[in-house]
Each structure stands twice: as structure tokens, then as C-alpha cells.
Write an enzyme that holds these catalytic residues in place. Structure first.
Site, PDB file in Angstrom:
ATOM      1  N   HIS A 162      -7.089  19.959 -39.987  1.00 34.01           N
ATOM      2  CA  HIS A 162      -7.083  20.121 -38.532  1.00 34.01           C
ATOM      3  C   HIS A 162      -8.305  20.915 -38.135  1.00 34.01           C
ATOM      4  O   HIS A 162      -8.689  21.860 -38.812  1.00 34.01           O
ATOM      5  CB  HIS A 162      -5.815  20.883 -38.094  1.00 34.01           C
ATOM      6  CG  HIS A 162      -5.771  21.153 -36.627  1.00 34.01           C
ATOM      7  ND1 HIS A 162      -5.395  20.196 -35.712  1.00 34.01           N
ATOM      8  CD2 HIS A 162      -6.092  22.255 -35.912  1.00 34.01           C
ATOM      9  CE1 HIS A 162      -5.464  20.707 -34.497  1.00 34.01           C
ATOM     10  NE2 HIS A 162      -5.901  21.956 -34.583  1.00 34.01           N
TER      11      HIS A 162
ATOM     12  N   ASP B 204       5.715  21.027 -27.752  1.00 33.77           N
ATOM     13  CA  ASP B 204       4.325  21.475 -27.586  1.00 33.77           C
ATOM     14  C   ASP B 204       3.680  20.820 -26.370  1.00 33.77           C
ATOM     15  O   ASP B 204       2.916  21.461 -25.648  1.00 33.77           O
ATOM     16  CB  ASP B 204       3.503  21.174 -28.846  1.00 33.77           C
ATOM     17  CG  ASP B 204       2.073  21.670 -28.672  1.00 33.77           C
ATOM     18  OD1 ASP B 204       1.900  22.880 -28.458  1.00 33.77           O
ATOM     19  OD2 ASP B 204       1.137  20.855 -28.693  1.00 33.77           O
TER      20      ASP B 204
ATOM     21  N   ARG C 272       1.054  26.336 -20.386  1.00 35.02           N
ATOM     22  CA  ARG C 272       0.095  27.396 -20.738  1.00 35.02           C
ATOM     23  C   ARG C 272      -1.253  27.148 -20.071  1.00 35.02           C
ATOM     24  O   ARG C 272      -1.926  28.079 -19.641  1.00 35.02           O
ATOM     25  CB  ARG C 272      -0.079  27.452 -22.261  1.00 35.02           C
ATOM     26  CG  ARG C 272       1.123  28.053 -22.967  1.00 35.02           C
ATOM     27  CD  ARG C 272       1.053  27.812 -24.463  1.00 35.02           C
ATOM     28  NE  ARG C 272      -0.165  28.318 -25.055  1.00 35.02           N
ATOM     29  CZ  ARG C 272      -0.759  27.794 -26.135  1.00 35.02           C
ATOM     30  NH1 ARG C 272      -0.251  26.743 -26.740  1.00 35.02           N
ATOM     31  NH2 ARG C 272      -1.855  28.325 -26.611  1.00 35.02           N
TER      32      ARG C 272
ATOM     33  N   SER D  71       1.706  26.221 -31.732  1.00 28.29           N
ATOM     34  CA  SER D  71       1.328  24.914 -31.193  1.00 28.29           C
ATOM     35  C   SER D  71       0.652  24.060 -32.273  1.00 28.29           C
ATOM     36  O   SER D  71       1.027  22.910 -32.504  1.00 28.29           O
ATOM     37  CB  SER D  71       0.391  25.136 -29.993  1.00 28.29           C
ATOM     38  OG  SER D  71      -0.299  23.970 -29.658  1.00 28.29           O
TER      39      SER D  71
ATOM     40  N   LYS E 224       2.674  20.949 -35.063  1.00 34.67           N
ATOM     41  CA  LYS E 224       2.221  19.556 -35.154  1.00 34.67           C
ATOM     42  C   LYS E 224       1.789  19.208 -36.578  1.00 34.67           C
ATOM     43  O   LYS E 224       2.074  18.125 -37.082  1.00 34.67           O
ATOM     44  CB  LYS E 224       1.063  19.322 -34.173  1.00 34.67           C
ATOM     45  CG  LYS E 224       1.536  19.318 -32.719  1.00 34.67           C
ATOM     46  CD  LYS E 224       0.398  19.211 -31.739  1.00 34.67           C
ATOM     47  CE  LYS E 224      -0.365  20.480 -31.600  1.00 34.67           C
ATOM     48  NZ  LYS E 224      -1.257  20.614 -30.475  1.00 34.67           N
TER      49      LYS E 224
HETATM   50  N1  URA Z   1      -4.973  23.436 -29.947  1.00 32.58           N
HETATM   51  C1  URA Z   1      -3.645  23.222 -29.927  1.00 32.58           C
HETATM   52  O1  URA Z   1      -3.171  22.196 -30.406  1.00 32.58           O
HETATM   53  N2  URA Z   1      -2.866  24.151 -29.372  1.00 32.58           N
HETATM   54  C2  URA Z   1      -3.329  25.305 -28.856  1.00 32.58           C
HETATM   55  O2  URA Z   1      -2.566  26.117 -28.385  1.00 32.58           O
HETATM   56  C3  URA Z   1      -4.714  25.511 -28.877  1.00 32.58           C
HETATM   57  C4  URA Z   1      -5.519  24.554 -29.441  1.00 32.58           C
END
Ligand code: URA
Length: 434
Positions: free
Chosen positions: A82, A161, A168, A183, A187
């Protein structure tokens, strides 16, 4: 249990229990807790923080708010990566085939981009016919057969999320480490890989502007990954200038291919060797990053990394010939160089602004619905530390019209800052957290 009590508890510096966190996440996902209460909770978390146990509980509850991918039909260790997002970030296009050619399975879910350029999926769609809209069965089969597949994110992965991030975004609560960690990791954990490697960018073109913030985030992400039972490492990298030379979609694919052919050294290759090194070492396939780097360099030298990309493209409906003959990939109608108005040493290239040049040309999405032009973008000719003579090219604009190219050329010139004195090239890999 009442959400008002939980908000007050966190506001006053309390520690939420596992049950309280689950009540809040599942209740909000189901629509039983209103946005205004969840917004207040996000602000309380931003101001008061969360300890590791709370962050892990929040991550796990979010992960279980929707579908999770069970990768057990795939034999062997599965790895995923990621990136917190940067400009010119074509890392997956190089890293994934290289690591797969080195023997580790890559089962990756990717997204489309919103912002400067497309995401990995958009970039890969530069290969005529390529699709990431493949079934789980095809995904598993491809990884078992050729060691690599990249699938588009399913709609049902971590719905919590999607809702919380949207909230947010409009309540000033994005920059909270426990909220970012839960978050991202919810994932990644839901995507099922055994080994997760995180590329945490820091600098002008990144989400984390300082090295200190990036390190705090990287440590939080890897701690939660390990507590959740996965092998996890993070690399902190500089994003004070774009990664590599190309910013766009097809132009980035061409650059990735050049790296896989062994024709390009530099920051992009360095990053991929480091991330891949962490993956192979965490998986136990190599004793350490150094040995893993050697193994990956061999996959470039013997052509197996490039062949792996061609195999993946073919297995997902694309034309593998484009890997060997990049003239088949989308190509812009107009290409113009951008001559420097002044000379000196490049002190700074504002990464985010270069990203906006690509977006202005049509290479990125302003909204989820926008179409992107895969052929356009920017290919830099100079990086920080390089000497530039007046009139020398700073880069090439790839555009759909002369008018757009000229506008973009002026914008690109403004991305550069010069110094009369020589400028040291910045350290690209800032730290490795293992
Ligand atoms: N990327 C994400 O997936 N979530 C966040 O909170 C910040 C960056």
C-alpha cells in the site's frame, strides 16, 4: 449503550472498550448512529488519541463491517503493498511483477485515482483490453498459475471506512493517526494478504508533510498490522519531488517498463527494490533485504520481471505485445518541451503542483465520474540537484492540443525553484520500519 456517553468518555480522555468501539462502528455503518455524533467522536479521537488496543479494535471492527477476501484458495505466501499516495507513483507496476518473478505471490486489490493522475488500475488500462474487473475465481486462478493478479476493489470492502472517511474529509478530522491507521489497515487486512508492505511518503506531494509525522504513521501502521497477525513493514520515502520522471498514466507505464527492462536506474528502482526486499524478507523467502535485492535485480537482468508483467497483462485480457513494443500504448497528439527561463541548480520541484499540471491536461479525475485521458501527462527532464542552463528543457508536456500544452508548459515552469549554488540530492529512502 449510548453514543453520547462514548463521545463524552473520549472527550474527557477515557479509553474505549472493545465493545464500545464495535457498537460505534457497526451502529454507524448500519445508519443507526447519525453523522453529527460520529463527527464529534472523530474530533474527540483526533484531540485525545487512541492507544494501540483501541486502534486495533477499531481496525478490526471496520474490517468486519463488510466483505473480507479469503485468499486461502491461493497456495503459498501472499503479499500486498500500500502506498499513502504520491505524484508519479507507478511503484506497483514495477514492484509487483518483480516480486512475483522472484517467487512471492502477489494478490493485490487496487483502486482508481482521484486527483492528479489515475490510480494503478487506470494506469494498467493503458494496455489495450486490460481489465481489473475479474471474478474472484479468475483472481485466485491467475495468482496460482502465474503468481500475480491485480483486481479492482469490490464495492463491499470495508463500508465503514467509506462512510467515516467521507465524514472526516468535511470535518477537519483526516489528520488523526489512529483514524488514518484504522482506515488504511482495515482495508489492507480485509484484502487478505499474509505480508503487507507500506510505502509511507513524506513531503510536499504527500499526505504526511514531515518525516516525523510519516515515521509516527509508519510505526502505527506496522504495529497494528503485526497485532492483527500479519507480517508488516514500512518504508518512508521522500515525496518532495515526483517519483521517477513521468507523471500521468501511459507515460508512467512506459517508465515502469523501462525500469523492468533494466534501462532506468534511480529513485523508482531503489524504492521497488527496498519495498520488494521487505516483502521477500518478511515472507521468509530471503534472510534480509540485501539478499532479496540481489534476487530481484536478477529478475530484471534475465527478463523474467518483464515477462511476468506481460503474463499478467495477457491473463487479464490485455495485449502483452505492448509490454515489448510501447508504441502500442496511448500516445499524446502534441508533445512540447518546456525550456527553462533561467539557469541554476534545481532546488525544488513542487510535486503536488506537477500533479496538478497532469490533472489540468486531463490525466487525473476531479470527481469520481470524470473520464481521464490516458495519453497525457508530464515527463520531467530534470530532478532536484541537476544543473540547468537557460533554455534547456525541464521536461516534456504530453497533451491533447497545442493550447493545453502551452498552458501546461507555463504551469510546469512554475513548479521549479532554482539556486545559484549546487544543491545536494535529497536522500530518497528516509527509513525502513521492520
Ligand atoms: N488513506 C486512507 O485510506 N485513509 C486515510 O485515512 C488516509 C489516507
Amino acid at each position: 449503550m449510548q453514543m453520547t456517553d462514548l463521545i463524552a468518555k473520549k472527550r474527557d480522555g477515557g479509553v474505549l472498550s472493545t465493545e464500545e468501539i464495535d457498537f460505534m462502528i457497526q451502529g454507524y455503518t448500519r445508519g443507526e448512529i447519525p453523522d453529527y455524533q460520529m463527527s464529534a467522536m472523530c474530533m474527540a479521537i483526533l484531540l485525545r488519541g487512541m492507544d494501540d488496543r483501541e486502534t486495533l479494535d477499531m481496525t478490526m471492527s471496520m474490517m468486519h463491517s463488510g466483505e473480507t477476501l479469503d485468499l486461502s484458495p491461493i497456495q503459498g505466501v501472499k503479499a500486498d503493498k500500500h502506498s499513502t499516495g504520491g505524484v508519479g507513483d507507478k511503484t506497483s507496476l514495477v514492484l509487483c511483477p518483480m516480486v512475483a518473478a522472484a517467487g512471492l505471490k502477489i494478490a493485490k486489490m487496487s483502486g482508481r485515482g482521484l486527483g492528479h493522475t489515475g490510480g494503478t488500475i487506470d494506469k494498467l488500462e493503458s494496455f489495450p483490453g486490460f481489465t481489473t474487473a475479474i471474478s474472484e475465481e479468475t483472481f485466485f486462478d491467475n495468482v496460482n498459475r502465474i503468481g500475480i493478479a491485480i483486481m479492482g476493489q469490490t464495492a463491499d470492502l470495508v463500508p465503514a471506512d467509506k462512510k467515516i472517511y467521507a465524514l472526516r474529509d468535511v470535518t477537519g478530522t483526516v489528520p488523526s493517526i489512529p483514524l488514518i491507521v484504522s482506515s488504511i489497515m482495515s482495508k489492507k487486512l480485509a484484502s487478505g494478504a499474509d505480508v503487507i508492505v507500506l510505502d509511507v511518503k513524506c513531503g510536499d506531494g504527500a499526505f504526511m508533510k514531515t518525516e516525523e509525522d510519516a515515521r509516527t504513521l509508519a510505526k502505527g501502521l506496522t504495529r497494528i498490522g503485526r497485532l492483527a497477525g500479519r507480517k508488516c513493514a514500512a518504508v518512508i520515502t521522500d515525496m518532495d519531488q515526483p517519483l521517477g520522471w513521468a507523471v500521468g498514466n501511459a507515460v508512467e507505464v512506459k517508465e515502469a517498463i523501462a525500469v523492468l527492462k533494466g534501462e532506468q536506474q534511480g529513485d523508482l528502482l531503489e524504492l521497488c527494490l527496498t519495498l520488494g526486499g521487505c516483502m521477500l524478507a518478511e515472507a521468509g523467502y530471503e534472510p534480509g533485504i540485501e539478499a532479496a535485492r540481489e534476487r530481484m535485480l536478477k529478475t530484471i537482468a534475465d527478463g523474467s520481471a518483464l515477462r511476468k508483467l506481460a503474463e499478467m497483462v495477457e491473463a487479464q485480457g490485455g495485449d502483452p505485445a505492448a509490454v515489448y513494443d510501447t508504441s502500442i500504448l496511448p500516445d499524446a497528439k502534441v508533445k512540447i518541451p518546456v525550456p527553462a527561463a533561467e539557469g541554476g541548480y534545481v532546488k525544488r520541484i513542487h510535486a503536488e503542483r506537477v500533479g496538478l499540471v497532469s490533472m489540468h491536461l486531463g490525466g487525473g479525475r476531479a470527481t469520481k465520474e470524470s473520464d481521464i485521458d490516458l495519453s497525457v501527462g508530464v515527463v520531467l527532464a530534470k530532478k532536484v540537484g541537476d544543473k540547468v542552463e537557460p533554455g534547456e528543457s525541464l521536461g516534456t508536456i504530453h497533451a491533447s492540443s497545442k493550447e493545453k500544452a502551452e498552458q501546461a508548459a507555463a504551469l510546469l515552469r512554475d513548479c521549479f525553484e532554482f539556486s545559484a549554488e549546487p544543491v545536494e540530492r535529497p536522500a530518497f529512502i528516509k527509513d525502513i520500519i521492520r
